[in-house]
Design a protein around this motif. Structure first.
Motif, PDB file in Angstrom:
ATOM      1  N   GLU A 194      15.695  30.545   5.022  1.00 33.85           N
ATOM      2  CA  GLU A 194      15.474  29.490   4.050  1.00 33.85           C
ATOM      3  C   GLU A 194      14.054  29.491   3.507  1.00 33.85           C
ATOM      4  O   GLU A 194      13.777  28.864   2.475  1.00 33.85           O
ATOM      5  N   ASN A 195      13.129  30.166   4.168  1.00 34.54           N
ATOM      6  CA  ASN A 195      11.737  30.161   3.749  1.00 34.54           C
ATOM      7  C   ASN A 195      11.038  31.417   4.254  1.00 34.54           C
ATOM      8  O   ASN A 195      11.633  32.232   4.975  1.00 34.54           O
ATOM      9  N   TYR A 197       7.977  31.081   5.929  1.00 34.40           N
ATOM     10  CA  TYR A 197       6.917  30.502   6.753  1.00 34.40           C
ATOM     11  C   TYR A 197       6.444  31.516   7.795  1.00 34.40           C
ATOM     12  O   TYR A 197       7.099  32.533   8.059  1.00 34.40           O
ATOM     13  N   ASP A 213       3.509  26.630   7.046  1.00 35.03           N
ATOM     14  CA  ASP A 213       4.551  26.617   6.025  1.00 35.03           C
ATOM     15  C   ASP A 213       4.086  27.320   4.755  1.00 35.03           C
ATOM     16  O   ASP A 213       4.225  26.809   3.642  1.00 35.03           O
ATOM     17  N   ASN A 215       3.988  30.978   2.255  1.00 34.06           N
ATOM     18  CA  ASN A 215       5.015  31.804   1.621  1.00 34.06           C
ATOM     19  C   ASN A 215       4.524  33.246   1.699  1.00 34.06           C
ATOM     20  O   ASN A 215       3.933  33.765   0.763  1.00 34.06           O
TER      21      ASN A 215
END
Length: 341
Positions: A194-195, A197, A213, A215
């Motif tokens: 989902e990311n 991080y 958090d 990118n």
């Protein structure tokens, strides 16, 4: 009397068998590594793991000999051929090397299709090769006495841990985790679901925590810093301070790949003015090493190695911190010498 004589003969024989068996078990045992052991640098593994420096020796895939496993001194002296397998993702720790065998030296055509691909263990001199798994390896790292392996097969991605003696295989995740960046028992990796991080896997407990958090892609830990490609901002090169929770931009240029170590950062700039560059690890003193598109950037204590994009048959090298580069001719000559034997 006959039974007693048979017993006298049988008992020593059984004792002999037991002793030989015990010695064989002890002899085959793989000694544990110190817990701080790490198989290769994150930067090298993120660039396919063709070079690995360990205990005063550089192990590498010789492009002039179909990526066959070779060894040499960090100064590029005493080059030796160690086997006949084409390799990548080279790791070293204790008395052993670990590598992903992608083929046999000289494979071509239909014969190459029959080659068994496997992740292997061998002694530092290339002997006593043992296959550990035939899973297709995306990335693998050695941490202490365990191998952390990322594979993607017909059933999707799988990340698992396995002892260096093939014992205690444990599935850890059914999604992609790149184990390349390992420091002091912690694997740092970017998210892939989902990311993107920054996450940390504690190899003592197999527990996962979120550190930041951001990118990011391809994190490389160096001291207090995590170097990474900034996904959100055109893949520029940045570093993040773990202690201060601060980001430093090292270059605004879009990059394709990079490596960090020994006080330097080497990175490939993407675009019309494509080139391989070098800077200090704080972002200062940036200079061009070679114009054009290069890839597979690997670092040892004395040299940086790289290939021209689209040409996997040649290695180039440059002394660390130097602005000059040339063909890695010693590796070519070693391959020619090996053919004569």
């Amino acid at each position: 009397m006959k039974d007693k004589k048979a017993l006298f003969i049988l008992i020593p024989f059984l004792l002999f068998v037991i002793i030989v068996g015990a010695l064989a078990i002890v002899g085959d045992r793989i000694p544990d590594n110190p817990p701080e052991t790490v198989g290769n640098t994150a930067g090298n593994l993120n660039n396919s793991g063709y070079f690995c420096e360990y205990d005063g020796t550089v192990y590498f895939a010789n492009a002039y000999d179909n990526n066959t496993l070779y060894s040499m001194d960090p100064s590029e002296q005493n080059i030796k051929k160690l086997g006949n397998a084409s390799v990548e993702n080279i790791l070293a720790g204790g008395n052993y090397l670990y590598y992903y065998q992608t083929g046999a030296s000289g494979d071509a055509g239909i014969g190459a299709l029959r080659t068994v691909r496997s992740f292997n263990r061998c002694k530092l001199n290339g002997t006593d090769v043992t296959g550990l798994t035939r899973d297709p390896i995306v990335s693998a790292q050695l941490v202490g006495s365990n191998l952390y392996i990322m594979t993607v097969g017909d059933n999707g991605p799988l990340f698992y841990r396995m002892g260096i003696d093939k014992s205690d295989k444990t599935d850890l995740a059914d999604y992609e985790i790149n184990p390349a960046c390992a420091v002091n028992g912690t694997i740092y990796y970017n998210g892939t679901q989902e990311n993107h991080y920054l996450y940390a896997l504690n190899t003592s407990t197999d527990s996962i925590s979120t550190l930041w958090d951001g990118n990011l892609w391809y994190p490389i830990a160096q001291g207090d810093y995590i170097y990474y490609m900034d996904v959100e901002n055109n893949y520029r090169l940045c570093r993040y301070s773990l202690s201060r929770n601060e980001v430093e931009v090292l270059t605004e240029e879009r990059i394709d790949c990079f490596n960090v170590g020994y006080g330097y950062v080497y990175y490939q700039v993407n675009g019309e003015e494509a080139c391989l560059k070098c800077m200090r690890d704080d972002g200062s003193d940036s200079r061009v090493i070679a114009e054009g598109n290069y890839t597979a950037i690997h670092m040892t204590s004395q040299y940086v190695y790289f290939q021209m994009f689209g040409d996997t048959s040649t290695w180039y090298h440059s002394p660390l911190g130097s602005q000059s580069y040339s063909g890695f001719d010693a590796a070519r000559q070693a391959a020619l010498d090996a053919l004569k034997k």
